[in-house]
Design an enzyme around this catalytic site. Structure first.
Site, PDB file in Angstrom:
ATOM      1  N   LYS A 112       0.672  -1.299   0.126  1.00 22.74           N
ATOM      2  CA  LYS A 112       0.063  -0.098  -0.204  1.00 22.74           C
ATOM      3  C   LYS A 112       1.099   1.165   0.073  1.00 22.74           C
ATOM      4  O   LYS A 112       0.621   2.318  -0.563  1.00 22.74           O
ATOM      5  CB  LYS A 112      -0.970   0.166   1.442  1.00 22.74           C
ATOM      6  CG  LYS A 112      -1.884  -1.084   1.244  1.00 22.74           C
ATOM      7  CD  LYS A 112      -3.287  -0.765   1.443  1.00 22.74           C
ATOM      8  CE  LYS A 112      -4.085  -1.758   0.582  1.00 22.74           C
ATOM      9  NZ  LYS A 112      -4.901  -2.718   1.832  1.00 22.74           N
ATOM     10  N   LYS A 197      -5.463 -12.894  -8.620  1.00 23.61           N
ATOM     11  CA  LYS A 197      -6.631 -13.143  -7.854  1.00 23.61           C
ATOM     12  C   LYS A 197      -7.879 -12.219  -7.973  1.00 23.61           C
ATOM     13  O   LYS A 197      -7.587 -10.909  -7.909  1.00 23.61           O
ATOM     14  CB  LYS A 197      -6.508 -13.269  -6.143  1.00 23.61           C
ATOM     15  CG  LYS A 197      -7.437 -14.091  -5.302  1.00 23.61           C
ATOM     16  CD  LYS A 197      -6.902 -14.199  -4.026  1.00 23.61           C
ATOM     17  CE  LYS A 197      -8.142 -14.707  -2.936  1.00 23.61           C
ATOM     18  NZ  LYS A 197      -7.949 -14.812  -1.819  1.00 23.61           N
ATOM     19  N   LYS A 200     -11.838  -7.059  -4.967  1.00 20.68           N
ATOM     20  CA  LYS A 200     -13.070  -6.155  -4.917  1.00 20.68           C
ATOM     21  C   LYS A 200     -12.448  -4.705  -5.568  1.00 20.68           C
ATOM     22  O   LYS A 200     -13.451  -3.955  -6.140  1.00 20.68           O
ATOM     23  CB  LYS A 200     -13.509  -5.901  -3.503  1.00 20.68           C
ATOM     24  CG  LYS A 200     -14.208  -7.040  -3.360  1.00 20.68           C
ATOM     25  CD  LYS A 200     -15.095  -6.861  -1.853  1.00 20.68           C
ATOM     26  CE  LYS A 200     -14.377  -6.835  -0.379  1.00 20.68           C
ATOM     27  NZ  LYS A 200     -15.023  -6.782   0.715  1.00 20.68           N
TER      28      LYS A 200
END
Ligand code: TRP
Length: 332
Positions: A112, A197, A200
């Site tokens: 992040k 993967k 969202k």
């Protein structure tokens, strides 16, 4: 007594078939073998900026999806993290127990920070201490089993380390959860990029099938899924995109490998996509119907969240009393 299980998801973005096949459906299948607690972690969600109105609505939407996917509220506790204040209280005690370096080594935080161009002023402190709150979620209820995806294994290791560190500093207080994760189901990849993967937060509209997508959109997204340049399904070595479509079909349909091979070997991709679309739509239909009913019965839904919170509160409070006492905090 059955072992206690705890897991949770954030109420952000739309839950998709990867969340369902990889976690939710499995929670529903194993719930009766455990004493289950399933949480909607809204305090984790606010580690990045959220629209307040939408966040609250998302909590009820995710609760409805948990139930529509088969969680039995008569057996499983289904509640929202912020309903039980002890999560953050325990997280603070753990924050004071955890060396800074342990958190600095978390790869999810490092990723992040990298996304933010290594600018420390551009990432919230909440993202840094996120795994401490996750440890508190689990240890608060003395859960021994935590079904999560392998992307959470470093956070789980940290959770174990926090429990062990607290126990050795202050005396045995927390159950150290198992590292062995119960099989969490299929790992579904992005339809536009089968090397990643399904997630969202991926921006592309052709990345995921949401659990609430209408049949026409499911057809469109699966129709656009990445395959490869072979003419049809090469059963002995399908490329990642084709393999992903087969995995989705097999997971939804609960077919054996033999059935899959007999049916799909050599099939052209147009037909494969039609079959996958039909399977996905057939399985989503009852979930969407139940979801609609639950969203139309808000009082019932809110009652489930309230009753579940009432049910788990004494477990949390018992842990907190011990944790406060062991730490020497004055207010018991
Ligand atoms: N970090 C988890 C995820 O992103 C969500 C989560 C928060 C969680 N607290 C938890 C999962 C406790 C299991 C147990 O998937």
């Amino acid at each position: 007594m059955k072992p206690r299980i705890f897991s949770g998801m954030q109420p952000t973005g739309e839950l998709h078939i990867g969340n369902y096949l990889g976690a939710l459906r499995n929670w529903a299948r194993i719930q009766h073998d455990y004493e289950p607690i399933f949480c909607i972690v809204d305090q984790h969600a606010i580690t990045v900026r959220q629209d307040p109105k939408r966040l609250r609505e998302s909590c009820e939407q995710v609760a409805a999806l948990y139930l529509a996917a088969g969680l039995d509220p008569g057996h499983s506790a289904v509640f929202v993290q912020s309903q039980i204040a002890a999560h953050v209280e325990l997280a603070w005690i753990f924050t004071c127990t955890v060396p800074f370096g342990w958190l600095g080594r978390m790869t999810q935080f490092k990723a992040k920070l990298q996304q933010a161009g290594q600018k420390h002023d551009a990432v919230g402190t909440g993202l840094f201490v996120y795994p401490v709150l996750m440890a508190a979620d689990i240890l608060l209820y003395q859960a021994s089993v935590v079904p999560v995806g392998d992307d959470q294994s470093q956070h789980m290791e940290l959770t174990r380390n926090i429990a062990q560190r607290f126990n050795s500093l202050y005396g045995k207080t927390f159950v150290v959860p198992e590292t062995r994760l119960p099989s969490v189901g299929a790992r579904i990849m992005g339809l536009d990029d089968p090397t990643r993967k399904m997630s969202k937060s991926a921006g592309s509209p052709n990345h995921a099938v949401s659990l609430l997508d209408p049949p026409g959109r499911v057809r469109k997204v699966i129709g656009r899924a990445v395959t490869d340049s072979e003419p049809g399904v090469d059963w002995s070595g399908p490329g990642p995109g084709v393999k992903n479509l087969l995995t989705i079909f097999q997971a939804f349909g609960d077919w054996t490998d033999g059935q899959m091979e007999r049916h799909f070997a050599g099939m052209r991709y147009g037909s494969l996509k039609k079959e996958v679309t039909a399977m996905v739509n057939a399985k989503l239909e009852p979930i969407q119907r139940r979801y609609g009913e639950l969203m139309d019965s808000r009082d019932y839904l809110r009652g489930v969240l309230r009753d579940s919170a009432d049910r788990v509160a004494p477990i949390a409070e018992a842990t907190m009393r011990r944790a406060r006492k062991r730490t020497g905090l004055y207010g018991l």
